[in-house]
Design a protein around this motif. Structure first.
Motif, PDB file in Angstrom:
ATOM      1  N   ARG B 309       1.034  -1.096   0.064  1.00 23.97           N
ATOM      2  CA  ARG B 309       0.002  -0.216   0.093  1.00 23.97           C
ATOM      3  C   ARG B 309       0.829   1.283   0.216  1.00 23.97           C
ATOM      4  O   ARG B 309       0.312   2.271  -0.170  1.00 23.97           O
ATOM      5  CB  ARG B 309      -0.843  -0.061   1.138  1.00 23.97           C
ATOM      6  N   CYS B 310       2.163   0.873   0.330  1.00 22.49           N
ATOM      7  CA  CYS B 310       2.920   2.236   0.620  1.00 22.49           C
ATOM      8  C   CYS B 310       3.027   3.256  -0.383  1.00 22.49           C
ATOM      9  O   CYS B 310       3.143   3.029  -1.595  1.00 22.49           O
ATOM     10  CB  CYS B 310       4.372   1.865   0.781  1.00 22.49           C
ATOM     11  N   LEU B 311       2.918   4.694  -0.189  1.00 18.27           N
ATOM     12  CA  LEU B 311       2.920   5.558  -1.118  1.00 18.27           C
ATOM     13  C   LEU B 311       4.337   6.241  -1.226  1.00 18.27           C
ATOM     14  O   LEU B 311       4.369   7.278  -2.041  1.00 18.27           O
ATOM     15  CB  LEU B 311       1.904   6.579  -0.712  1.00 18.27           C
ATOM     16  N   ARG B 312       5.217   5.742  -0.519  1.00 19.44           N
ATOM     17  CA  ARG B 312       6.632   6.387  -0.348  1.00 19.44           C
ATOM     18  C   ARG B 312       6.660   7.949   0.211  1.00 19.44           C
ATOM     19  O   ARG B 312       7.138   8.595  -0.468  1.00 19.44           O
ATOM     20  CB  ARG B 312       7.252   6.406  -1.552  1.00 19.44           C
ATOM     21  N   CYS B 313       5.630   8.161   0.830  1.00 19.41           N
ATOM     22  CA  CYS B 313       5.498   9.694   1.416  1.00 19.41           C
ATOM     23  C   CYS B 313       6.837  10.073   2.410  1.00 19.41           C
ATOM     24  O   CYS B 313       6.851  11.142   2.569  1.00 19.41           O
ATOM     25  CB  CYS B 313       4.225   9.858   2.181  1.00 19.41           C
ATOM     26  N   GLY B 314       7.315   8.926   2.896  1.00 15.91           N
ATOM     27  CA  GLY B 314       8.439   9.292   4.052  1.00 15.91           C
ATOM     28  C   GLY B 314       7.966   9.585   5.594  1.00 15.91           C
ATOM     29  O   GLY B 314       8.904   9.771   6.310  1.00 15.91           O
ATOM     30  N   ALA B 315       6.488   9.575   5.737  1.00 15.45           N
ATOM     31  CA  ALA B 315       6.224  10.015   7.181  1.00 15.45           C
ATOM     32  C   ALA B 315       6.588   9.053   8.166  1.00 15.45           C
ATOM     33  O   ALA B 315       7.085   9.622   9.436  1.00 15.45           O
ATOM     34  CB  ALA B 315       4.550   9.972   6.890  1.00 15.45           C
ATOM     35  N   CYS B 316       6.646   7.772   7.915  1.00 15.03           N
ATOM     36  CA  CYS B 316       7.128   6.711   8.892  1.00 15.03           C
ATOM     37  C   CYS B 316       8.630   7.026   9.038  1.00 15.03           C
ATOM     38  O   CYS B 316       9.070   6.865  10.184  1.00 15.03           O
ATOM     39  CB  CYS B 316       7.002   5.306   8.405  1.00 15.03           C
ATOM     40  N   LEU B 317       9.479   7.522   8.244  1.00 16.00           N
ATOM     41  CA  LEU B 317      10.878   7.939   8.634  1.00 16.00           C
ATOM     42  C   LEU B 317      10.907   9.011   9.293  1.00 16.00           C
ATOM     43  O   LEU B 317      11.617   8.966  10.328  1.00 16.00           O
ATOM     44  CB  LEU B 317      11.422   8.117   7.179  1.00 16.00           C
ATOM     45  N   PRO B 338      11.272   2.703   8.827  1.00 20.77           N
ATOM     46  CA  PRO B 338      10.331   1.800   9.242  1.00 20.77           C
ATOM     47  C   PRO B 338       9.885   0.930   7.832  1.00 20.77           C
ATOM     48  O   PRO B 338       9.693  -0.119   7.875  1.00 20.77           O
ATOM     49  CB  PRO B 338       9.378   2.563   9.687  1.00 20.77           C
ATOM     50  N   ILE B 339       9.637   1.763   6.663  1.00 19.12           N
ATOM     51  CA  ILE B 339       9.200   1.128   5.754  1.00 19.12           C
ATOM     52  C   ILE B 339      10.305   0.063   5.105  1.00 19.12           C
ATOM     53  O   ILE B 339       9.996  -1.034   4.627  1.00 19.12           O
ATOM     54  CB  ILE B 339       8.677   2.187   4.653  1.00 19.12           C
ATOM     55  N   GLY B 340      11.501   0.740   5.101  1.00 15.13           N
ATOM     56  CA  GLY B 340      12.518  -0.126   4.539  1.00 15.13           C
ATOM     57  C   GLY B 340      12.522  -1.508   5.449  1.00 15.13           C
ATOM     58  O   GLY B 340      12.910  -2.472   4.836  1.00 15.13           O
ATOM     59  N   ALA B 369       1.899   7.583  11.976  1.00 14.61           N
ATOM     60  CA  ALA B 369       1.975   8.488  10.837  1.00 14.61           C
ATOM     61  C   ALA B 369       1.454   8.029   9.449  1.00 14.61           C
ATOM     62  O   ALA B 369       1.320   8.918   8.622  1.00 14.61           O
ATOM     63  CB  ALA B 369       3.439   8.725  10.759  1.00 14.61           C
ATOM     64  N   CYS B 370       1.505   6.847   9.101  1.00 16.62           N
ATOM     65  CA  CYS B 370       1.003   6.405   7.941  1.00 16.62           C
ATOM     66  C   CYS B 370      -0.141   6.544   7.296  1.00 16.62           C
ATOM     67  O   CYS B 370      -1.096   6.242   7.826  1.00 16.62           O
ATOM     68  CB  CYS B 370       1.386   4.868   7.941  1.00 16.62           C
ATOM     69  N   PRO B 371      -0.159   7.097   6.212  1.00 14.20           N
ATOM     70  CA  PRO B 371      -1.500   7.760   5.411  1.00 14.20           C
ATOM     71  C   PRO B 371      -2.311   6.565   4.915  1.00 14.20           C
ATOM     72  O   PRO B 371      -3.402   6.741   4.738  1.00 14.20           O
ATOM     73  CB  PRO B 371      -0.822   8.734   4.382  1.00 14.20           C
ATOM     74  N   VAL B 372      -1.552   5.318   4.809  1.00 12.56           N
ATOM     75  CA  VAL B 372      -2.458   4.089   4.375  1.00 12.56           C
ATOM     76  C   VAL B 372      -2.526   2.944   5.665  1.00 12.56           C
ATOM     77  O   VAL B 372      -2.582   1.916   5.275  1.00 12.56           O
ATOM     78  CB  VAL B 372      -1.949   3.821   2.971  1.00 12.56           C
ATOM     79  N   LYS B 373      -2.165   3.510   6.745  1.00 20.51           N
ATOM     80  CA  LYS B 373      -2.160   2.506   7.764  1.00 20.51           C
ATOM     81  C   LYS B 373      -1.453   1.362   7.649  1.00 20.51           C
ATOM     82  O   LYS B 373      -2.087   0.191   7.984  1.00 20.51           O
ATOM     83  CB  LYS B 373      -3.661   2.193   8.172  1.00 20.51           C
ATOM     84  N   ILE B 374      -0.252   1.199   7.179  1.00 24.43           N
ATOM     85  CA  ILE B 374       0.380   0.114   6.996  1.00 24.43           C
ATOM     86  C   ILE B 374       1.057  -0.426   8.461  1.00 24.43           C
ATOM     87  O   ILE B 374       1.516   0.491   9.312  1.00 24.43           O
ATOM     88  CB  ILE B 374       1.717   0.165   5.997  1.00 24.43           C
ATOM     89  N   PRO B 375       0.529  -1.513   9.033  1.00 18.81           N
ATOM     90  CA  PRO B 375       0.756  -1.917  10.383  1.00 18.81           C
ATOM     91  C   PRO B 375       2.314  -2.382  10.336  1.00 18.81           C
ATOM     92  O   PRO B 375       2.658  -3.339  10.780  1.00 18.81           O
ATOM     93  CB  PRO B 375      -0.321  -3.197  10.660  1.00 18.81           C
TER      94      PRO B 375
HETATM   95  S1  SF4 Z   1       4.130   6.185   6.156  1.00 20.97           S
HETATM   96 FE1  SF4 Z   1       3.321   4.691   5.017  1.00 20.97          FE
HETATM   97  S2  SF4 Z   1       3.001   5.373   2.837  1.00 20.97           S
HETATM   98 FE2  SF4 Z   1       4.441   6.704   3.752  1.00 20.97          FE
HETATM   99  S3  SF4 Z   1       6.653   5.717   3.557  1.00 20.97           S
HETATM  100 FE3  SF4 Z   1       5.866   5.134   5.527  1.00 20.97          FE
HETATM  101  S4  SF4 Z   1       4.941   2.987   4.850  1.00 20.97           S
HETATM  102 FE4  SF4 Z   1       4.954   4.241   3.029  1.00 20.97          FE
END
Ligand code: SF4
Lengths: 236, 464
Positions: B309-317, B338-340, B369-375
């Motif tokens: 689902r990741c949008l690569r927005c970087g919010a989790c970083l 976190p996404i990495g 933070a994740c806009p698409v709620k990736i757990p």
């Molecule tokens: S916050 Fe969610 S959507 Fe954005 S980069 Fe991280 S995992 Fe992907």
């Protein structure tokens, strides 16, 4: 009302006084407290590190020990969350795991949500308190307001703290698997710490980590578990 | 990109020791982004919108074959040439063919993590093509020969003084040149590149299946130039980047901008609908390369697929207190933080990425933070569990866990351990662990007596 106290291994070994405080506080509020024999660790360190077989054995044990009680109260947010949120994942389809999950509370959460207690006493009058939100209490249990309210209503000034909701870097095995990163996180957290009389939190692990780090840096600040302060709030 | 994820623990420690400036720069920038995100989420019903975005993406991912076919059809109708790349080699073949056919000497490239994943720059360079990264941050790290440190802010780890020194060496600007002067120098170099490049390369934030529209978000304007000035445009798009309908952009554009930078909308949004028509300005050829590179396999992984689902927005970083200490480089692969930690094991294989799922305290800030709620915390636990099952955990850890279970399962042993903690010699195999703890925090100070001993007195107290 009868509750079982699950003191958890870290508090048992390092913050025994917090257990005593929790017992006295609950009794003072008219709760009958049991400390079921044979209890040790909830299994969280193993679970979080991926060792689910080991964790499962300990979860099973804990369920056996506590399942007959109507409420189980822990002076630890992360262990409470382990039982509440992760036992059912670890033992899917296990009705007893689910049953226990429903009656587990972190201490301040139990006081406010179950007992409906908002004010314990005036024992913290004039005390400046820095409150560290343990991540699992905050984000997995949703315990944010309860400890703050209880502290404030007892006269404490809970100081604004930029990094109050940031992870301290403990993370169980994380603290020894990635010690440098863990310490850098503690340093960031502590570098923003306001001038307080006491630092408190729900979790023994966070407190051990933060107080140890402060000691290394020559900082001298009283660090106690929330249970201890709540008892002081009541007893003065 | 060559993965060095295995080195994460060592590299993280080394960076903290040798480059304290990185920690300072990354902490400052991520806290700033994070503050922006919180404020921007506060203006909307973030919970409801995240849930909606999650559902749209889940619908897309569970009907991906349908939407990929639809997207291909629409793209072709729009005059776009569509290619499929299973892996980097396919992508290289496609790109090489385009570059050779057009006699490309110069290419301008818009920031794209997927092209890092595919190793587009080294390929072009091997063909004798001069490649210009056109995102300012990306351009800086290209000059330094470094990979991006952050999905959205590739040069987040640099301090102003680092950039001043770099430009002083490369372009002879004064060592105390203000940021505006440095940006002006870069702009001049890049403007020249935009006007002379034959090939423009980009990624895509989204690809709308319904209309075959490429969607690109940015703040500098360089993506628009990269995709409109050269006569050929090649866009690399991960197959998970699709959106079903054009109307979905009304949700995804503002939500992504809020999550990434705290903006209500990014400064530029480009919607690309194919090559220029008669009388229009713009590229004569547009190519879309739909890239798999492990994504289909991930989609079929019943526990790990949600990362797609990741949008690569970087919010989790930005939210991650672990990432904040080191930036992205120690993670050793394109996707850090976190996404990495949950995507890289899926893309590289767990053996290659083993330590990354441990690069977290499970604090949960990423999920919030994740806009698409990736757990993410749940996925971290899943990868850790798999790592242990596959025997990847170090021997000391396995041993320690077995001892731990033994002690905790046996109250008599536990009491013995409790005594040992208060004076008896500690078991040797636990010592390295102990040292890792005490070095930074001083010796462990157990309570004089454990609670389980004090309980006996408390029981009597009650009886009185
Ligand atoms: S916050 Fe969610 S959507 Fe954005 S980069 Fe991280 S995992 Fe992907």
């Amino acid at each position: 009302m009868r509750v079982a106290l699950f003191i958890t291994c870290l508090a048992d070994q390092f913050y025994a006084e917090a257990g005593v405080a929790a017992v006295r506080l609950l009794r003072a509020l008219g709760v009958e407290v049991d400390f079921p024999k044979g209890q040790t660790c909830c299994g969280q360190p193993a679970f979080n590190a991926g060792h689910w077989n080991e964790a499962r054995a300990l979860a099973q044990r804990t369920i056996d020990i506590f399942q007959e009680y109507p409420y189980v109260v822990l002076p630890s947010g992360s262990c409470a969350s382990m039982v509440k949120n992760h036992y059912p994942e670890l033992l899917p389809g296990d009705g007893e795991a689910l049953g226990l999950s429903e009656k587990v509370y972190e201490l301040s959460q139990f006081l406010v949500r179950v007992l409906g207690v908002e004010k314990l006493g005036n024992g913290l009058q004039g005390k400046k308190v820095a409150y560290h939100h343990g991540c699992h209490a905050l984000r997995e249990l949703g315990v944010r307001e309860e400890p703050l309210r209880l502290l404030q209503n007892a006269g404490a000034e809970v100081l604004p703290w930029e990094a109050a909701e940031e992870c301290c870097g403990f993370g169980g095995l994380f603290s020894v698997k990635l010690p440098e990163v863990s310490l850098a996180m503690a340093d960031r957290k502590l570098s923003t710490l306001p001038q307080a009389d006491v630092l408190t939190s729900t979790d023994a692990g966070c407190l051990l980590h933060l107080s140890g780090r402060m000691g290394k840096q020559g900082k001298n600040l009283r660090v106690v578990p929330l249970a201890t302060l709540l008892w002081e709030a009541y007893a003065g | 990109m060559q993965a060095k994820a295995k080195l994460y623990p060592k590299e993280a420690a080394r960076l903290l020791r040798e480059k304290p400036g990185v920690r300072e720069a990354v902490t400052g920038a991520t806290l700033h982004f994070e503050e922006g995100r919180k404020k921007a989420y506060g203006e909307i019903d973030a919970e409801a919108l995240r849930e909606r975005a999650k559902r749209v993406k889940d619908h897309l991912l569970t009907h991906l074959d349908h939407y990929l076919e639809l997207a291909e059809k629409r793209l072709r109708e729009n005059g776009v040439q569509v290619h499929w790349a299973e892996d980097p080699l396919d992508a290289h073949r496609i790109l090489r063919e385009v570059a050779v056919r057009h006699g490309v000497k110069r290419a301008v490239k818009a920031k794209s993590m997927l092209t890092e994943e595919l190793g587009v720059n080294p390929l072009l360079e091997s063909l004798g093509v001069e490649v210009f990264e056109t995102d300012l941050g990306e351009y800086l790290i290209q000059l330094l020969g470094e990979p991006p440190s952050h999905i959205v802010g590739p040069a987040i780890h640099l301090a102003l003084s680092d950039i001043q020194r770099l430009f002083h060496q490369r372009f002879g600007t004064p060592l105390d040149a203000p940021p505006e002067a440095l940006a002006a120098v870069a702009r001049k170099v890049l403007r020249d590149a935009f006007l002379t490049a034959e090939l423009g390369i980009s990624g895509a934030n989204f690809l709308v299946a319904e209309t075959g529209t490429l969607v690109l978000m940015e703040n500098e304007g360089n993506i628009r130039l990269s995709t409109s000035l050269p006569k050929v445009h090649v866009a690399f798009v991960g197959i998970e980047k699709l959106l079903p309908r054009l109307a979905d952009l009304a949700l995804f554009l503002p939500l992504t901008a809020r999550a990434a930078t705290g903006q209500r909308l990014s400064t530029y949004v480009s919607l690309i609908q194919g090559p220029a028509k008669e009388g229009e300005e713009g590229p004569e050829e547009v190519h879309v390369v739909l890239v798999d590179h492990g994504r289909t396999a991930l989609l079929h992984d019943p526990e790990a697929w949600e990362v797609l689902r990741c949008l690569r927005c970087g919010a989790c970083l930005n939210a991650c207190p672990v990432f904040r200490q080191t930036g992205g480089h120690p993670y050793g692969y394109v996707y850090s933080g976190p996404i990495g930690a949950v995507l890289d094991p899926g893309l590289l294989g767990l053996e290659e990425a083993y330590p990354l799922p441990y690069a977290s305290t499970l604090c949960g800030a990423c999920y919030e933070a994740c806009p698409v709620k990736i757990p993410i915390p749940k996925l971290l636990l899943t990868w850790r569990h798999r790592a242990v099952e596959r025997g990847l955990a170090p021997t000391w850890e396995k041993g320690a866990m077995r001892v731990f279970q033994m002690v905790m399962e046996n109250p008599a042993l536990y009491r013995l351990f409790s005594k040992a903690l208060r004076g008896l010699p500690l078991p040797q195999h636990l010592l390295p662990l102990l040292r890792a703890w005490t070095e930074g925090r001083g010796p462990l100070k157990p309570s004089p007596r454990p609670f389980h001993e004090l309980w006996k007195e408390l029981e009597e107290e009650d009886g009185r």
